[in-house]
Design an enzyme around this catalytic site. Structure first.
Site, mmCIF file in Angstrom:
data_model
loop_
_atom_site.group_PDB
_atom_site.id
_atom_site.type_symbol
_atom_site.label_atom_id
_atom_site.label_comp_id
_atom_site.label_asym_id
_atom_site.label_seq_id
_atom_site.Cartn_x
_atom_site.Cartn_y
_atom_site.Cartn_z
ATOM 1 N N CYS A 123 -7.045 8.887 -19.965
ATOM 2 C CA CYS A 123 -6.171 8.975 -21.070
ATOM 3 C C CYS A 123 -6.875 8.678 -22.240
ATOM 4 O O CYS A 123 -6.840 9.101 -23.509
ATOM 5 C CB CYS A 123 -5.154 7.726 -21.053
ATOM 6 S SG CYS A 123 -3.874 8.019 -19.891
ATOM 7 N N ASP B 79 1.065 -1.165 0.085
ATOM 8 C CA ASP B 79 -0.260 -0.028 0.111
ATOM 9 C C ASP B 79 0.851 1.338 -0.035
ATOM 10 O O ASP B 79 1.965 1.045 0.535
ATOM 11 C CB ASP B 79 -0.889 0.086 1.126
ATOM 12 C CG ASP B 79 -0.270 0.455 2.568
ATOM 13 O OD1 ASP B 79 0.811 -0.075 3.013
ATOM 14 O OD2 ASP B 79 -0.277 2.016 2.710
ATOM 15 N N HIS C 26 -5.556 7.896 -13.223
ATOM 16 C CA HIS C 26 -4.636 7.317 -14.234
ATOM 17 C C HIS C 26 -3.388 6.644 -13.239
ATOM 18 O O HIS C 26 -3.166 5.342 -13.572
ATOM 19 C CB HIS C 26 -3.770 8.210 -15.215
ATOM 20 C CG HIS C 26 -2.704 7.693 -15.666
ATOM 21 N ND1 HIS C 26 -2.635 7.125 -16.981
ATOM 22 C CD2 HIS C 26 -1.290 7.790 -15.498
ATOM 23 C CE1 HIS C 26 -1.756 6.466 -16.979
ATOM 24 N NE2 HIS C 26 -0.667 6.826 -16.267
ATOM 25 N N CYS D 254 -2.833 3.583 -22.631
ATOM 26 C CA CYS D 254 -3.683 3.503 -21.434
ATOM 27 C C CYS D 254 -5.003 3.418 -21.693
ATOM 28 O O CYS D 254 -5.765 4.370 -22.239
ATOM 29 C CB CYS D 254 -3.117 4.386 -20.458
ATOM 30 S SG CYS D 254 -4.013 4.175 -18.667
#
Length: 370
Positions: free
Chosen positions: A307, A264, A333, A302
């Site tokens: 994107c 994380d 993103h 992407c």
RNA sequence: GGAGAGGUUCCCGAGCGGCCAAAGGGAACAGACUGUAAAUCUGUCGUCAGACGACUUCGGAGGUUCGAAUCCCCCCCUCUCCA
């Protein structure tokens, strides 16, 4: 109890599946951080679109506000925040180091002052388990002390002793064993013998998984990798390993090679909000003047929402203007990229080509996109 | 036409004889961020030099002075009020 099935290994990288009451998690996995019950700027719907399998919450913050009892009354954290996939809560050990200025660490627990109103609170290992049971995350953490870096070996040793004691007490206090899994946290700083001692003692207690804490707190990267590499053959094969708070894309890939399953980090979300975006070509600082009239997407390959629909020039404009949408788009993103990176890593492990994958990816990811 | 205020480095704006390449803010530019007190923080920001430093700047031109963004004179230009 938590079921973890190891599916493949490539060099020392592992691919597996963790089964939880809220669904399965394919590893290696990156978990977006939602400290106060929200991955900043993201709706649950967007997190799912970004393929987030599991997100984090924080015991310290949620205990302070809105209060774990309120969340329990709301039906638990999942229901409260409308997230039906797995969740993990951190124990608050990190906050004890990072923000509770006035803190007193004793064998009993930690007495500290709230960063919000200055009120005094006592966290004991039992209390931290109680809070996390009220929150109801699928995976919860034992209370630990995260020693700062640099510090003395003597301090780390003393701190480790306390953390081990807390692990015992926390495990004893833990009752909701059918719905939640409890991880022990390996400490010991940059000292291999202390790390080994920590791991072995925790393994004797048979936790559902093992977290590696106290890394990426300022020590040289080489030390971080040395410790995860060192712990790899010691930790049990059939339990998930979670490297707490890490990290950059290259940190993830390198630590996966050392047998870590879970990560994380605040980085993809926090940095995105400030205009520093992670891509397969390296780090893109979207505020840079060179993107002012660049009408291409962040990454034309992407498939993320950002994107597919927005140009670098527009996103640069939004971030420069401090617009909320800018933060949302960059976060979408970067989180998507992190998940994609984990999927690629997993695929490489399953194909037994992780070493080649590493060789291909590592030189690029830390660079700044020009 | 009369009275007053003012023109400072990309912008706003301080400075009112030496400690001024000139406060402060903004913009711009470059970065940092690792279990989130972060929409935060840092650096650069006249030119040249690695640095010591050198050079050119405070509407324009002249002057006073050892020394001027700061004082004097003339000119140009803005703004406010009165006619």
């Amino acid at each position: 109890m938590l079921k973890f099935t190891l599916q493949a290994k490539s060099i020392n990288a592992r691919a597996g599946v963790i089964e939880t009451p809220h669904g399965n998690i394919l590893t290696p996995v990156f978990m977006p951080v939602g400290t106060v019950g929200s991955v900043k700027a993201m709706s649950p719907h967007e997190l799912k679109e970004g393929h987030a399998q599991i997100i984090l919450g924080n015991t310290y913050h949620l205990y302070m506000r809105p209060g774990h009892e309120l969340i329990r009354d709301a039906g638990g954290l999942h229901k409260f925040i409308s997230w039906d996939r797995p969740m993990l809560t951190d124990s608050g050990g990190f906050q004890v180091m990072s923000l509770a200025v006035l803190r007193k660490i004793t064998k009993e627990g930690v007495k500290f002052q709230s960063h919000i109103d200055g009120s005094y609170h006592l966290f004991t290992p039992e209390k931290v388990i109680e809070i996390q049971e009220a929150l109801g995350a699928d995976i919860i953490m034992s209370f630990d002390e995260c020693p700062p870096y640099p510090t003395t070996r003597e301090y780390v040793e003393k701190s480790l002793k306390i953390t081990l004691n807390w692990a015992v007490r926390g495990k004893e206090a833990f009752t909701n064993t059918k719905k939640q899994a409890l991880f022990g946290i390996v400490q010991g700083g940059v000292y291999e013998d202390l790390r080994e001692k920590s791991a072995v003692k925790l393994m004797e207690m048979d936790f559902d998984g093992y977290s590696i804490g106290g890394l990426a707190v300022g020590e040289p990267k080489a030390d971080m990798f040395r410790i995860t590499e060192f712990l790899n053959p010691i930790l049990p094969v059939d339990k998930p390993r979670y490297l707490m708070g890490v990290g950059t894309p290259t940190d993830l890939l390198n630590n996966i090679a050392n047998g870590v399953d879970m990560f994380d980090c605040v980085m993809p979300t926090r940095n995105a909000r400030k205009g520093s975006i992670f891509t397969r070509y390296g780090k893109m600082i979207i505020k840079a003047a060179r993107y002012k009239e660049d009408f291409n997407p962040i990454d034309s390959l992407c498939p993320c929402y950002t994107c597919r629909n927005f140009s670098r020039a527009y996103i640069r404009h939004l971030i420069t203007m401090n617009e909320i949408l800018g933060m949302r788009l960059t976060t979408i993103h970067s989180l998507y990229f992190y998940q994609e990176l984990m999927q690629m890593a997993r695929k490489a492990i399953l194909n037994d080509s992780y070493a080649a994958f590493l060789t291909e990816m590592l030189p690029i990811l830390d660079m700044i996109v020009e």
